[in-house]
Design a protein around this motif. Sequence first.
Motif, PDB file in Angstrom:
ATOM      1  N   CYS A  62      15.742  33.416  42.244  1.00 43.78           N
ATOM      2  CA  CYS A  62      16.317  33.909  41.077  1.00 43.78           C
ATOM      3  C   CYS A  62      16.749  35.385  41.383  1.00 43.78           C
ATOM      4  CB  CYS A  62      15.389  34.312  39.759  1.00 43.78           C
ATOM      5  SG  CYS A  62      16.198  34.834  38.341  1.00 43.78           S
ATOM      6  N   VAL A  63      16.042  36.391  42.160  1.00 48.69           N
ATOM      7  CA  VAL A  63      16.564  37.656  42.429  1.00 48.69           C
ATOM      8  C   VAL A  63      17.753  37.334  43.427  1.00 48.69           C
ATOM      9  CG1 VAL A  63      15.910  39.700  43.854  1.00 48.69           C
ATOM     10  CG2 VAL A  63      14.134  38.603  42.118  1.00 48.69           C
ATOM     11  N   GLU A  64      17.632  36.748  44.363  1.00 42.10           N
ATOM     12  CA  GLU A  64      18.881  36.510  45.273  1.00 42.10           C
ATOM     13  C   GLU A  64      20.089  36.261  44.268  1.00 42.10           C
ATOM     14  OE1 GLU A  64      17.917  33.410  47.755  1.00 42.10           O
ATOM     15  OE2 GLU A  64      16.901  34.448  49.501  1.00 42.10           O
ATOM     16  N   THR A  65      19.900  35.713  43.404  1.00 44.84           N
ATOM     17  CA  THR A  65      21.302  35.059  42.557  1.00 44.84           C
ATOM     18  C   THR A  65      21.606  36.417  41.860  1.00 44.84           C
ATOM     19  OG1 THR A  65      20.538  32.834  42.619  1.00 44.84           O
ATOM     20  CG2 THR A  65      22.277  33.697  40.836  1.00 44.84           C
ATOM     21  N   ALA A  66      20.705  37.065  41.306  1.00 39.92           N
ATOM     22  CA  ALA A  66      21.044  38.416  40.288  1.00 39.92           C
ATOM     23  C   ALA A  66      21.568  39.300  41.181  1.00 39.92           C
ATOM     24  CB  ALA A  66      19.595  38.871  39.707  1.00 39.92           C
ATOM     25  N   LEU A  67      21.353  39.484  42.524  1.00 43.37           N
ATOM     26  CA  LEU A  67      21.771  40.488  43.477  1.00 43.37           C
ATOM     27  C   LEU A  67      23.305  40.366  43.562  1.00 43.37           C
ATOM     28  CD1 LEU A  67      19.324  40.699  46.217  1.00 43.37           C
ATOM     29  CD2 LEU A  67      19.413  42.268  44.413  1.00 43.37           C
ATOM     30  N   GLU A  68      23.969  39.346  43.199  1.00 46.69           N
ATOM     31  CA  GLU A  68      25.294  39.186  43.325  1.00 46.69           C
ATOM     32  C   GLU A  68      25.876  39.563  41.975  1.00 46.69           C
ATOM     33  OE1 GLU A  68      27.404  38.095  45.737  1.00 46.69           O
ATOM     34  OE2 GLU A  68      25.983  36.870  47.097  1.00 46.69           O
ATOM     35  N   PHE A  69      26.377  40.723  42.122  1.00 46.47           N
ATOM     36  CA  PHE A  69      26.723  41.441  40.933  1.00 46.47           C
ATOM     37  C   PHE A  69      28.202  42.038  40.983  1.00 46.47           C
ATOM     38  CE2 PHE A  69      26.437  44.912  37.679  1.00 46.47           C
ATOM     39  CZ  PHE A  69      25.801  44.271  36.575  1.00 46.47           C
ATOM     40  N   PRO A  70      29.067  41.959  40.102  1.00 47.11           N
ATOM     41  CA  PRO A  70      30.362  42.555  40.024  1.00 47.11           C
ATOM     42  C   PRO A  70      30.083  44.161  40.267  1.00 47.11           C
ATOM     43  CG  PRO A  70      30.175  40.913  38.092  1.00 47.11           C
ATOM     44  CD  PRO A  70      28.913  41.219  38.665  1.00 47.11           C
ATOM     45  N   ALA A  71      31.027  44.413  40.948  1.00 47.63           N
ATOM     46  CA  ALA A  71      31.335  46.091  41.348  1.00 47.63           C
ATOM     47  C   ALA A  71      30.357  46.512  42.120  1.00 47.63           C
ATOM     48  CB  ALA A  71      31.301  46.854  39.996  1.00 47.63           C
ATOM     49  N   LEU A  72      29.355  45.729  42.883  1.00 47.19           N
ATOM     50  CA  LEU A  72      28.369  46.295  43.649  1.00 47.19           C
ATOM     51  C   LEU A  72      28.273  45.168  44.691  1.00 47.19           C
ATOM     52  CD1 LEU A  72      25.413  47.334  41.284  1.00 47.19           C
ATOM     53  CD2 LEU A  72      27.052  48.798  42.546  1.00 47.19           C
ATOM     54  N   SER A  73      28.073  45.588  46.054  1.00 44.64           N
ATOM     55  CA  SER A  73      27.928  44.449  47.120  1.00 44.64           C
ATOM     56  C   SER A  73      26.846  44.915  47.981  1.00 44.64           C
ATOM     57  CB  SER A  73      29.276  44.767  48.171  1.00 44.64           C
ATOM     58  OG  SER A  73      29.096  46.087  48.495  1.00 44.64           O
ATOM     59  N   GLU A  74      26.355  43.832  48.841  1.00 44.09           N
ATOM     60  CA  GLU A  74      25.494  44.330  49.916  1.00 44.09           C
ATOM     61  C   GLU A  74      24.166  44.357  49.275  1.00 44.09           C
ATOM     62  OE1 GLU A  74      25.858  45.788  53.514  1.00 44.09           O
ATOM     63  OE2 GLU A  74      28.235  45.292  53.609  1.00 44.09           O
ATOM     64  N   GLY A  75      23.537  43.786  48.253  1.00 44.05           N
ATOM     65  CA  GLY A  75      22.388  44.235  47.530  1.00 44.05           C
ATOM     66  C   GLY A  75      21.180  43.706  48.098  1.00 44.05           C
ATOM     67  N   VAL A  76      20.091  44.424  48.331  1.00 43.97           N
ATOM     68  CA  VAL A  76      18.892  44.256  48.867  1.00 43.97           C
ATOM     69  C   VAL A  76      17.902  44.645  47.973  1.00 43.97           C
ATOM     70  CG1 VAL A  76      17.400  44.506  50.819  1.00 43.97           C
ATOM     71  CG2 VAL A  76      19.900  44.776  51.393  1.00 43.97           C
ATOM     72  N   ALA A  77      16.853  43.798  47.870  1.00 43.61           N
ATOM     73  CA  ALA A  77      15.659  43.898  46.913  1.00 43.61           C
ATOM     74  C   ALA A  77      14.190  43.739  47.576  1.00 43.61           C
ATOM     75  CB  ALA A  77      15.836  43.227  45.629  1.00 43.61           C
ATOM     76  N   VAL A  78      13.347  44.382  47.393  1.00 38.80           N
ATOM     77  CA  VAL A  78      12.102  44.217  47.706  1.00 38.80           C
ATOM     78  C   VAL A  78      11.013  44.177  46.671  1.00 38.80           C
ATOM     79  CG1 VAL A  78      10.059  45.263  48.973  1.00 38.80           C
ATOM     80  CG2 VAL A  78      12.298  45.413  50.123  1.00 38.80           C
ATOM     81  N   PHE A  79      10.209  43.039  46.176  1.00 41.91           N
ATOM     82  CA  PHE A  79       9.679  43.106  45.011  1.00 41.91           C
ATOM     83  C   PHE A  79       8.425  42.327  45.519  1.00 41.91           C
ATOM     84  CE2 PHE A  79      12.734  39.991  45.814  1.00 41.91           C
ATOM     85  CZ  PHE A  79      12.064  38.890  45.664  1.00 41.91           C
TER      86      PHE A  79
END
Length: 302
Positions: free
Chosen positions: A26-43
Amino acid sequence: MRILLVLLASTLIGACAGRKDERTKCVETALEFPALSEGVAVFDDMSGQVVEARSGYWISRNGHSPMMMASLTKPLVAQEVRRRVSSEELSLNQSIGDVLAIPDLSRETKVVTIQQLLQHRGGFDRHVVDPLFATASSSCHSAVAEVLSRKPDFLPGTATIYSNSGYCVLGEILMQSVSSTPLDATLEAALKSQLGAAGGWVGSLQDLHAALKKGFPLVELEPSPTLPDGSHYAYGWRSWPSSPVHARWTHFGRLPGMVSIALTDGKDALLVAHFLGNPLDVEATSEELGQRLWLCMVASRQ
């Protein structure tokens, strides 16, 4: 032989993908966000392990890459203040005049308390010019000198106005006050940097996640007066009323070319993320993004 290696690699990739839990996908999908790029999350994943997700396999950045975290520095600064309050090295009711030896301190400003600084209630405004960014050479140190030499813009304690300068003052307090425990080296480096306590922390998302977790469980501070949406600030975190769309505690950071975000229930679950981009409305973007990411953390508990 090459065909066999390709088949083996495909099998391993498929097996690894299959091991991802529902929250990670789910997080991988949510990281694809308009106006932003190269999203990385740690959780924290559903089993309690610290994992990371990226918005695409092609992204070279990961949870161990050093990144500027901007205003996510503030919860770490507040965390250190809280530690010193707990050890009675500082008090929330102490005023700037009690803890800083500054000869040009204005009479009206010297009574601003540590708690008011923590909660952005020191009376410092930034709507016209933010002293931290007034010129290319401005710094936390110059912002402190500027705001402490004049009257506050508003009566301290009467309104919540997000203030970089207020946290710069907190950084100065931490640097000048004596503590039984030395400052963490990364936090000390942040306090000495140009953006200082307002946004100077540089490190990986993995390190940020671990550093923020040291302050759990989070604790409240007096919520009045609240912001129009019912939220308020405690120890560097924005505290929200119980809501199905908001994390209990949030914070986001913004510098040219980047956005960072932290979301948590204040007890167990924590997500920190970093993106590249320059959204036109960073507050609206961060709020929508935070809701999407937190939905992943909450929905996967069901």
